[in-house]
Design a protein around this motif. Structure first.
Motif, mmCIF file in Angstrom:
data_model
loop_
_atom_site.group_PDB
_atom_site.id
_atom_site.type_symbol
_atom_site.label_atom_id
_atom_site.label_comp_id
_atom_site.label_asym_id
_atom_site.label_seq_id
_atom_site.Cartn_x
_atom_site.Cartn_y
_atom_site.Cartn_z
ATOM 1 N N THR A 183 0.830 -1.207 0.000
ATOM 2 C CA THR A 183 0.000 0.000 0.000
ATOM 3 C C THR A 183 0.867 1.261 0.000
ATOM 4 O O THR A 183 0.357 2.360 0.098
ATOM 5 C CB THR A 183 -0.906 0.019 1.251
ATOM 6 O OG1 THR A 183 -0.116 -0.335 2.388
ATOM 7 C CG2 THR A 183 -2.048 -0.955 1.125
ATOM 8 N N GLU A 192 -2.129 1.292 9.231
ATOM 9 C CA GLU A 192 -1.818 0.225 8.260
ATOM 10 C C GLU A 192 -1.759 -1.182 8.873
ATOM 11 O O GLU A 192 -2.509 -2.027 8.395
ATOM 12 C CB GLU A 192 -0.509 0.558 7.560
ATOM 13 C CG GLU A 192 -0.650 1.072 6.135
ATOM 14 C CD GLU A 192 -1.848 0.582 5.378
ATOM 15 O OE1 GLU A 192 -1.862 -0.596 4.991
ATOM 16 O OE2 GLU A 192 -2.793 1.343 5.161
ATOM 17 N N TYR A 229 4.476 -0.521 3.053
ATOM 18 C CA TYR A 229 3.070 -0.397 3.461
ATOM 19 C C TYR A 229 2.675 1.001 3.913
ATOM 20 O O TYR A 229 1.489 1.333 3.928
ATOM 21 C CB TYR A 229 2.756 -1.405 4.573
ATOM 22 C CG TYR A 229 2.993 -2.831 4.127
ATOM 23 C CD1 TYR A 229 2.163 -3.417 3.172
ATOM 24 C CD2 TYR A 229 4.062 -3.568 4.616
ATOM 25 C CE1 TYR A 229 2.390 -4.703 2.732
ATOM 26 C CE2 TYR A 229 4.301 -4.855 4.180
ATOM 27 C CZ TYR A 229 3.463 -5.432 3.225
ATOM 28 O OH TYR A 229 3.685 -6.689 2.783
ATOM 29 N N CYS A 230 3.660 1.845 4.305
ATOM 30 C CA CYS A 230 3.322 3.193 4.781
ATOM 31 C C CYS A 230 2.685 3.978 3.641
ATOM 32 O O CYS A 230 3.266 4.137 2.571
ATOM 33 C CB CYS A 230 4.572 3.919 5.266
ATOM 34 S SG CYS A 230 4.294 5.697 5.424
ATOM 35 N N LYS A 231 1.432 4.452 3.852
ATOM 36 C CA LYS A 231 0.738 5.159 2.768
ATOM 37 C C LYS A 231 0.869 6.667 2.900
ATOM 38 O O LYS A 231 0.251 7.417 2.150
ATOM 39 C CB LYS A 231 -0.723 4.730 2.730
ATOM 40 C CG LYS A 231 -1.463 4.993 4.020
ATOM 41 C CD LYS A 231 -2.816 4.315 4.012
ATOM 42 C CE LYS A 231 -3.523 4.534 5.353
ATOM 43 N NZ LYS A 231 -4.763 3.774 5.447
#
Ligand code: SF4
Ligand code: SF4
Lengths: 96, 394
Positions: A18, A45, A73-75
């Motif tokens: 993500t 997340e 994954y950090c959006k």
């Protein structure tokens, strides 16, 4: 393809990165970080991990663990930046 | 048929609502979630009675709205239960977004709809505005015209739903059918339909074998998932024929997908759906006695649209007057069945004059005399190309 878009394999959301639509990137300043874990609690997340990495700060404080961000994954929502009391997380525009 | 009737059936005077409840009982449903709404209420009242007196082992989920009724049905069905619910009118509207979710998740829920007009102005009376608003929800839609057919169709609905994995609604006239009594054969012994609607394995929510249902689909998969639904709806056509034929073979009653009445040698066919078909047949009898060559037909399966049966009907028809108890505002031809018939005819290059009549909105009475007047107007061919709002005071 299963009917009704049923996902037959449990927990496969880990396969879905993500982090590719982030415009701002949180970067933890390990020196300022007090390991309070607020960011870890708040990250939706979750993309923040507590890792086994020792760190000795400039003031001489020896930490057994570090707090790190998994950029797969950090959006880039910035919640951690907002929640970090000592302002140890910088929010930097992504340049790709 | 007589011998079958004697051994396995009990003949009871039932409203269509009660026929639904008996059919749900005899289909051995596991879960019922419903919120009371006129004219559906007595369906669930009767089912509560069956559960209370031990005739039906099922979970009755008392919900606070129809939105929750359909949500509970979706959850129960996803967990493997044979789910049933019932509603009408505003209740069906309140469920609307969940109707898409039930079909999108491919859950074999069966729902009865006592078809009723929509507010405003508030009307508790019958018409098909509620049912016709669900045309695009991917629910298989059966419209019955007698209490016996309601009973039989609910049982057939489970066979279709659980074969093709799409939900099915069985609709019938609010009040004119939901609250009038007819003799109905219901199963005398428990488990009569056990082999006709067998318990089949399917993917369900199970902690021992976890799966995810109802997750997000990005642009790379959404389209394909929806196309699977299109395929399923097309499969539902053949399965609906099969369900009806097998039912007929086993239990002695079948209906087909389009019912015809005195169509041969007619100059005009009156095409409709639901309980009004009784009045239409009566009017046809009266006109035939006077030598007026009129026939009638009704669409029993509305989704998927019964193409083959309608094509064969149209081959025998010189002109068709479609009676719709609903309208899609803003179109020159606004009767839903008329619109769909015309679109189908266009696709297959069939050229028969179709006249669209809107009748019986909000339970405005339609008598045999109305039908005869409509027929003579249509036979005169001096009919507008646009829908005629029969009997309206302007
Ligand atoms: S920016 Fe948002 S997603 Fe990324 S680590 Fe911080 S809280 Fe988590
Ligand atoms: S909230 Fe700030 S100080 Fe606390 S652990 Fe996270 S980065 Fe460190």
């Amino acid at each position: 393809m299963p009917a009704g878009a049923v996902i037959m394999e449990p927990g496969n959301s880990a396969e879905r990165f993500t982090g590719d639509w982030r415009t701002f990137k949180p970067v933890i300043n390990q020196d300022k970080c007090t390991r309070c874990l607020r960011c870890w609690v708040f990250c939706p997340e979750p993309a923040i991990s507590i890792v086994d990495r020792q760190y000795t700060s400039s003031s001489g404080r020896a930490w057994k663990n570090s707090v790190e961000i998994n950029y797969d994954y950090c959006k880039g929502c910035g919640i951690c930046v907002e929640e970090c009391e000592p302002k140890a997380i910088d929010f930097i525009e992504e340049v790709k | 048929m007589e011998t079958i009737a004697k051994s396995i059936w009990k003949r009871l005077p039932l409203s269509s609502n009660y026929a639904v409840a008996y059919a749900a009982r005899d289909s051995d449903v596991d879960e019922i979630a419903a919120y009371p709404i006129t004219p559906q209420t007595t369906v669930v009242e009767k089912l509560s009675e069956f559960i209370a007196n031990g005739e039906l082992l099922a979970e009755m989920v008392h919900v606070e709205s129809e939105h929750s009724a359909m949500s509970a049905s979706i959850g129960a069905s996803a967990a493997g239960a044979r789910a049933f619910t019932a509603t009408s009118s505003q209740g069906l509207e309140l469920m609307h977004e969940l109707l898409h979710i039930a079909s999108g998740m491919r859950l074999p829920i069966v729902m009865s709809v006592a078809a009723r007009a929509l507010s405003a102005p508030l009307s508790i009376w019958g018409d098909y505005s509620d049912v016709m608003n669900t045309r695009d929800t991917s629910w298989i839609t059966i419209i019955a015209s007698s209490a016996q057919e309601v009973y039989d169709s609910i049982v057939q609905a489970y066979r279709i739903a659980e074969s093709v994995m799409l939900p099915v609604m069985v609709a019938y006239d609010g009040f004119m059918m939901s609250h009038t009594y007819e003799p109905v054969f219901v199963s005398e012994k428990a488990g009569l339909f056990r082999d006709y609607i067998p318990r089949k394995g399917r993917v369900v929510l199970d902690t021992k074998k976890p799966v995810t249902m109802g997750a997000v689909a990005n642009p790379d998969w959404y389209y394909e998932t929806k196309y699977q639904q299109v395929k399923a709806m097309s499969d539902a056509y053949g399965l609906s024929v099969e369900a009806d034929q097998t039912f007929s073979k086993l239990y002695g009653r079948g209906y087909g997908l389009v019912e015809e009445y005195n169509v041969d040698n007619s100059e005009l066919v009156i095409l409709t759906y639901g309980g009004i078909f009784g009045t239409v047949k009566q009017a046809v009898d009266e006109m035939r006695e006077q030598g007026i060559p009129v026939g009638a037909a009704r669409v029993r399966l509305f989704r998927p649209f019964p193409l083959n049966e309608l094509r064969s009907l149209l081959l025998k028809s010189k002109a068709v007057a479609v009676l719709d108890r609903s309208f899609s505002n803003g179109l020159p031809v606004s009767g839903p069945l008329a619109v769909e018939l015309k679109s189908m005819m266009n696709s297959y290059n069939i050229n028969v004059p179709v006249y669209s009549y809107i009748v019986g909105l909000g339970q405005r009475t339609v008598t045999e005399a109305d039908i005869s007047k409509i027929a003579s107007q249509a036979l005169s061919s001096k009919v507008s190309n646009e829908s005629i709002y029969w009997g309206v005071r302007e």
